[in-house]
Design a protein around this motif. Structure first.
Motif, PDB file in Angstrom:
ATOM      1  N   LYS A  55      48.711  94.822 -12.580  1.00 41.63           N
ATOM      2  CA  LYS A  55      49.693  94.499 -11.545  1.00 41.63           C
ATOM      3  C   LYS A  55      49.044  94.289 -10.174  1.00 41.63           C
ATOM      4  O   LYS A  55      49.682  93.773  -9.261  1.00 41.63           O
ATOM      5  CB  LYS A  55      50.744  95.603 -11.475  1.00 41.63           C
ATOM      6  CG  LYS A  55      51.587  95.662 -12.757  1.00 41.63           C
ATOM      7  CD  LYS A  55      52.671  96.708 -12.689  1.00 41.63           C
ATOM      8  CE  LYS A  55      53.469  96.698 -14.001  1.00 41.63           C
ATOM      9  NZ  LYS A  55      54.477  97.789 -14.054  1.00 41.63           N
ATOM     10  N   GLY A  56      47.841  94.706 -10.014  1.00 38.37           N
ATOM     11  CA  GLY A  56      47.121  94.458  -8.759  1.00 38.37           C
ATOM     12  C   GLY A  56      46.096  93.353  -8.948  1.00 38.37           C
ATOM     13  O   GLY A  56      46.325  92.388  -9.681  1.00 38.37           O
ATOM     14  N   ASP A  57      44.946  93.513  -8.299  1.00 38.33           N
ATOM     15  CA  ASP A  57      43.874  92.527  -8.393  1.00 38.33           C
ATOM     16  C   ASP A  57      42.886  92.928  -9.487  1.00 38.33           C
ATOM     17  O   ASP A  57      42.774  94.099  -9.838  1.00 38.33           O
ATOM     18  CB  ASP A  57      43.104  92.444  -7.067  1.00 38.33           C
ATOM     19  CG  ASP A  57      43.972  91.897  -5.944  1.00 38.33           C
ATOM     20  OD1 ASP A  57      45.057  91.352  -6.242  1.00 38.33           O
ATOM     21  OD2 ASP A  57      43.565  92.033  -4.774  1.00 38.33           O
ATOM     22  N   VAL A  58      42.143  91.952  -9.935  1.00 31.68           N
ATOM     23  CA  VAL A  58      40.988  92.213 -10.794  1.00 31.68           C
ATOM     24  C   VAL A  58      39.745  91.853  -9.996  1.00 31.68           C
ATOM     25  O   VAL A  58      39.602  90.720  -9.531  1.00 31.68           O
ATOM     26  CB  VAL A  58      41.037  91.382 -12.092  1.00 31.68           C
ATOM     27  CG1 VAL A  58      39.707  91.518 -12.854  1.00 31.68           C
ATOM     28  CG2 VAL A  58      42.189  91.824 -12.971  1.00 31.68           C
ATOM     29  N   ILE A  59      38.900  92.850  -9.835  1.00 31.12           N
ATOM     30  CA  ILE A  59      37.641  92.639  -9.109  1.00 31.12           C
ATOM     31  C   ILE A  59      36.526  92.995 -10.063  1.00 31.12           C
ATOM     32  O   ILE A  59      36.431  94.128 -10.525  1.00 31.12           O
ATOM     33  CB  ILE A  59      37.597  93.527  -7.858  1.00 31.12           C
ATOM     34  CG1 ILE A  59      38.763  93.169  -6.933  1.00 31.12           C
ATOM     35  CG2 ILE A  59      36.274  93.367  -7.120  1.00 31.12           C
ATOM     36  CD1 ILE A  59      38.997  94.175  -5.845  1.00 31.12           C
ATOM     37  N   GLY A  69      47.731  99.417 -10.520  1.00 36.77           N
ATOM     38  CA  GLY A  69      46.991  99.054  -9.307  1.00 36.77           C
ATOM     39  C   GLY A  69      45.953  97.974  -9.598  1.00 36.77           C
ATOM     40  O   GLY A  69      46.167  97.092 -10.435  1.00 36.77           O
ATOM     41  N   ASP A  70      44.832  98.092  -8.911  1.00 36.77           N
ATOM     42  CA  ASP A  70      43.748  97.125  -9.094  1.00 36.77           C
ATOM     43  C   ASP A  70      42.836  97.564 -10.232  1.00 36.77           C
ATOM     44  O   ASP A  70      42.697  98.758 -10.501  1.00 36.77           O
ATOM     45  CB  ASP A  70      42.900  97.017  -7.816  1.00 36.77           C
ATOM     46  CG  ASP A  70      43.714  96.481  -6.643  1.00 36.77           C
ATOM     47  OD1 ASP A  70      44.751  95.833  -6.897  1.00 36.77           O
ATOM     48  OD2 ASP A  70      43.308  96.720  -5.502  1.00 36.77           O
ATOM     49  N   LEU A  71      42.191  96.600 -10.823  1.00 42.05           N
ATOM     50  CA  LEU A  71      41.158  96.887 -11.809  1.00 42.05           C
ATOM     51  C   LEU A  71      39.821  96.458 -11.218  1.00 42.05           C
ATOM     52  O   LEU A  71      39.631  95.279 -10.873  1.00 42.05           O
ATOM     53  CB  LEU A  71      41.413  96.119 -13.108  1.00 42.05           C
ATOM     54  CG  LEU A  71      40.266  96.159 -14.132  1.00 42.05           C
ATOM     55  CD1 LEU A  71      40.048  97.580 -14.645  1.00 42.05           C
ATOM     56  CD2 LEU A  71      40.528  95.207 -15.299  1.00 42.05           C
ATOM     57  N   ILE A  72      38.924  97.420 -11.091  1.00 39.20           N
ATOM     58  CA  ILE A  72      37.611  97.137 -10.517  1.00 39.20           C
ATOM     59  C   ILE A  72      36.575  97.498 -11.571  1.00 39.20           C
ATOM     60  O   ILE A  72      36.539  98.632 -12.050  1.00 39.20           O
ATOM     61  CB  ILE A  72      37.385  97.964  -9.237  1.00 39.20           C
ATOM     62  CG1 ILE A  72      38.483  97.637  -8.223  1.00 39.20           C
ATOM     63  CG2 ILE A  72      36.021  97.681  -8.627  1.00 39.20           C
ATOM     64  CD1 ILE A  72      38.562  98.614  -7.071  1.00 39.20           C
ATOM     65  N   THR A  73      35.727  96.562 -11.917  1.00 36.35           N
ATOM     66  CA  THR A  73      34.805  96.815 -13.023  1.00 36.35           C
ATOM     67  C   THR A  73      33.363  96.517 -12.643  1.00 36.35           C
ATOM     68  O   THR A  73      33.082  95.551 -11.927  1.00 36.35           O
ATOM     69  CB  THR A  73      35.153  95.952 -14.251  1.00 36.35           C
ATOM     70  OG1 THR A  73      35.021  94.577 -13.890  1.00 36.35           O
ATOM     71  CG2 THR A  73      36.557  96.219 -14.727  1.00 36.35           C
ATOM     72  N   PHE A  74      32.485  97.362 -13.113  1.00 36.98           N
ATOM     73  CA  PHE A  74      31.036  97.143 -13.030  1.00 36.98           C
ATOM     74  C   PHE A  74      30.521  97.271 -14.458  1.00 36.98           C
ATOM     75  O   PHE A  74      30.180  98.363 -14.906  1.00 36.98           O
ATOM     76  CB  PHE A  74      30.387  98.195 -12.130  1.00 36.98           C
ATOM     77  CG  PHE A  74      30.950  98.230 -10.744  1.00 36.98           C
ATOM     78  CD1 PHE A  74      30.442  97.404  -9.756  1.00 36.98           C
ATOM     79  CD2 PHE A  74      31.998  99.076 -10.414  1.00 36.98           C
ATOM     80  CE1 PHE A  74      30.961  97.425  -8.477  1.00 36.98           C
ATOM     81  CE2 PHE A  74      32.522  99.105  -9.145  1.00 36.98           C
ATOM     82  CZ  PHE A  74      32.011  98.279  -8.170  1.00 36.98           C
ATOM     83  N   SER A  75      30.517  96.192 -15.166  1.00 42.95           N
ATOM     84  CA  SER A  75      30.194  96.260 -16.587  1.00 42.95           C
ATOM     85  C   SER A  75      29.457  95.006 -17.027  1.00 42.95           C
ATOM     86  O   SER A  75      29.483  93.984 -16.354  1.00 42.95           O
ATOM     87  CB  SER A  75      31.480  96.375 -17.429  1.00 42.95           C
ATOM     88  OG  SER A  75      32.253  97.467 -17.010  1.00 42.95           O
TER      89      SER A  75
END
Lengths: 204, 536
Positions: B232-236, B216-222
């Motif tokens: 395979k999805g978005d990188v946010i 899916g998407d990768l969502i990061t707060f780092s």
């Protein structure tokens, strides 16, 4: 019905003349009418609304309404009665818009056992509190109760007019006024007075 | 007759009893000392109440004694409308439409103006989710409209609760449809090579390293994010550093300080970044939209490039059109631009003769804002149109919310608390809104709050203008007169705002005062409810 006094002396004929000029779009006549009645309406608003700022704003807005609605005024009726009606409707509408209308109060009141006051303590309360205390107590009252007292004892409105303004049954106005008096007594007593109520049925 | 009660006594005194009942009371009072005392006490209380209410222990404000002045004149209205319409047209044709057209050329062909304004939604989940956000905002607007329509018929708390409940449900339902794996680093997080996350992956860590695959998407707060695997999805990403070395099938949306792209992005890149670099091996198969300080593009970009940056260096392959606004532009010898090349720069562009450009670049030099000539009539005409636009905004505000308009303008009188609240909300609200945006369900609330905050910032000048006009000309008693005063106030504020250096600080103070006054007015509307709630 006696209405609140205005700041100046304007005879009925003069008033009719001024109103006719205002209707014709005479700005000077409008200024004269405003100057004549604005202070009285402010004093009314000051008592009906909780803060001075509210009263100032309401006075301005009431006269905006008066100017817009002057065409609907029936000149066979006293102008001050009509003006106070507009003012009281505006103030109540303002309070209602702010969700201050306490609908629960109606249901409570109709089943509320009313306690009889001790006449001696009631008189003592009146001697202990001057007009400033009463006005301060009014500001702490629920809005419907405050409006009822002001409409009755300041504007000298009839029970019918009060019922119409507050949107309650005529038969309920007396209950509303009595309840308002009780609330004011309680507020003043809590503020340092010595008023106490006797147990229900303990006194006539 | 038995003793009568207090209610009967009051109605008797107020002459509200019928004749027979009143006669009965009168007869009883003649023989009953207790009831006579009660009647007397209540009568005295009535007199006391009247005297207390009639006592004039408070002065009438001077401005209420003055006779009001005549309302606005038709020519004033017409001029204001004309200028306002001109201002709106100028803003549209000069700013909004070119911006929209540029964005459309850069690949945002699915969006309309609304979607451009709410690009944050696209940032979040791509254009499909953008449609959902738009629908949600439409729903919220409809909800506000319903509250307004029902305000006289329902207790406002009821209507408000219903609508807020519906909005919360809408917010709650949205994420319920998609599963996500949430990881908190301690302090770091690593998804090892060979591991696969079959849903969205949300990571909060000091350093996040993704060597495995995410379906899916990768969502990061780092602070630091490195992507070596296959997404395979978005990188946010909201981070200090973002390094994408692997493959991203979807979009990359980045709010980062430093963004290094070495891998492949299947769709678009949108980033707001301090420094950005793309390696010559990197590939972006969609479009690239950048807001960057310093930017170096050495890789391959298949789609359009739209860039707003301090300095931009192009030395890679650009498959379609290029639209650039930059302080400094350099086009290197390896650069290839297959489409049109348009640039607005502050300094002359440095274009290598070896660069392969399909068409001659259109480079225009733009002057710095501070270079604007105060002697130019166009400048003053522009300011006049902006004044007209603010007047139209105030007019709409006054007609839609007259009570709130006057409340807010009146609240300017409370200068100290207004300034205090203004400064607090000017800085605190956007910070809180951004923090809220970091939560999954709160992004709608956060974006909406930011939008309302921006509207309040613009409305601040209107509120202060109305108050200033009132102070100068006295209170008004009609809509026309109120508009006239507001127009005068806005004119004075805009004139003062033109003064170099001082104007900036005046505008800042106006925003603080106006914003604070709006907050006080809102608080004033909420305050009775709090009191009522306390009673209940």
């Amino acid at each position: 019905m006696e209405r609140r006094k205005t700041t100046g002396d304007m005879s009925a004929a003069e008033l009719a003349d001024v109103l006719a000029q205002v209707r014709a779009g005479d700005a000077e006549a409008w200024g004269e009418l405003y100057g004549q009645y604005a202070p009285a309406i402010f004093r009314f608003c000051r008592r009906a609304l909780p803060t001075r700022e509210d009263a100032e704003d309401a006075t301005t807005e009431i006269f905006m309404k008066v100017r817009q609605k002057l065409g609907t005024y029936d000149s066979s009726r006293p102008f001050t009665a009509w003006l106070y009606k507009v003012a009281s409707n505006h103030c109540w509408d303002l309070l209602r818009r702010r969700r201050i209308r306490q609908d629960l109060e109606t249901g409570d009141l109709e089943t509320l056992p009313l306690e009889h006051p001790d006449p001696d303590q009631l008189e003592q309360l009146q001697t202990e509190h001057d007009s400033k205390h009463v006005r301060a107590g009014l500001a702490k009252m629920p809005d419907r109760a405050r409006m009822a007292l002001v409409l009755r004892y300041y504007s000298d409105m009839s029970y019918d007019e009060i019922a119409d303004t507050l949107g309650v049954r005529r038969a309920f106005v007396g209950v509303l006024l009595l309840r308002a008096r009780h609330q004011l007594r309680e507020i003043l007593a809590e503020g340092g007075g010595g008023m106490r109520t006797a147990a229900a049925g303990g006194k006539p | 007759m038995n003793h009568f009660d207090e209610m009967t006594a009051l109605l008797y005194l107020e002459q509200q009893l019928d004749t027979a009942h009143a006669q009965e009371v009168r007869g009883h009072v003649a023989t009953c000392n207790d009831c006579r005392n009660l009647l007397r006490a209540l009568e005295l209380e009535g007199v006391w109440l009247r005297q207390s209410l009639e006592a004039d222990d408070e002065s009438v404000p001077a401005h209420l004694v003055q006779a009001p002045e005549r309302g606005g004149t038709p020519w004033g209205w017409l001029s204001a409308f004309g200028l306002g319409a001109g201002g709106a047209y100028t803003m549209w044709s000069g700013f909004v439409e070119p911006w929209r057209a540029q964005a459309a050329q850069s690949g945002f062909t699915q969006g309309n103006l609304l979607t451009m304004l709410f690009f944050s939604g696209a940032f979040w989940k791509g254009w499909d989710a953008m449609r959902s956000l738009t629908e949600f905002l439409a729903l919220a607007t409809l909800g506000v409209l319903v509250i307004w329509l029902l305000r006289r018929h329902l207790r406002r708390t009821t209507a408000f609760a219903v609508v807020m409940g519906a909005m919360v449900m809408a917010l709650a339902l949205a994420p319920a449809g998609q599963a996500a794996e949430i990881k908190h680093g301690n302090p770091n997080y690593t998804l090892a090579a060979g591991e696969v996350i079959h849903t969205d992956l949300i990571v909060s860590a000091d350093a996040a390293r993704i060597d495995g695959d995410v379906d899916g998407d990768l969502i990061t707060f780092s602070r630091s994010v490195t992507v070596n695997g296959h997404i395979k999805g978005d990188v946010i990403s909201f981070s200090e550093e973002l390094h994408v070395n692997g493959i991203v099938d979807g979009n990359v949306r980045a709010f980062v300080k430093e963004f290094q792209l070495n891998g492949t992005v299947g769709r678009n890149v949108m980033s707001w970044v301090g420094d950005m670099n793309t390696d010559e091996k990197s590939v972006v198969n969609g479009t690239m939209t950048l807001g960057a300080g310093d930017c170096t593009l050495n890789g391959k970009l298949v789609g359009d490039l739209l860039s707003f940056s301090g300095s931009l260096e192009l030395d890679g392959s650009l498959g379609r059109n290029v639209m650039v606004r930059a302080g400094h532009l350099r086009v290197g010898p390896k650069a290839v631009v297959a489409g049109e090349f348009k640039a607005q720069v502050r300094k002359p562009a440095d274009i290598s003769p070896d660069a392969k450009l399909a068409s001659p670049p259109v480079i225009s030099i733009v002057e710095h804002d501070s270079d604007k000539s105060y002697s130019s009539p166009r400048y003053y005409w522009h300011q006049t149109l902006l004044w007209g636009a603010s007047f139209i905004f105030g007019l709409v505000m006054l007609l839609l919310m007259p009570g709130f308009f006057f409340d807010a303008a009146g609240a300017c009188k409370r200068t100290v608390p207004a300034f205090g609240f203004g400064i607090l909300f000017l800085f605190a609200l956007p910070i809180v809104a951004i923090i809220v945006c970091f939560t999954i369900v709160g992004i709608g609330v956060g974006i909406t709050s930011l939008m309302l905050w921006a509207i309040a910032l613009y409305a601040a000048q209107v509120v202060v203008g109305a108050w200033l006009g009132d102070r100068l000309l006295g209170p008004s008693t009609g809509v026309g007169a109120a508009l006239g005063r507001m127009a005068l106030g806005l004119l004075i504020l805009r004139a003062i705002g033109l003064v170099p250096h001082l104007g900036f600080w005046i505008n800042f103070l106006v925003i603080c005062l106006g914003l604070g006054a709006i907050v006080l007015a809102i608080y004033r509307y909420m305050r009775p409810n709090l009191q009522a709630a306390a009673v209940v």
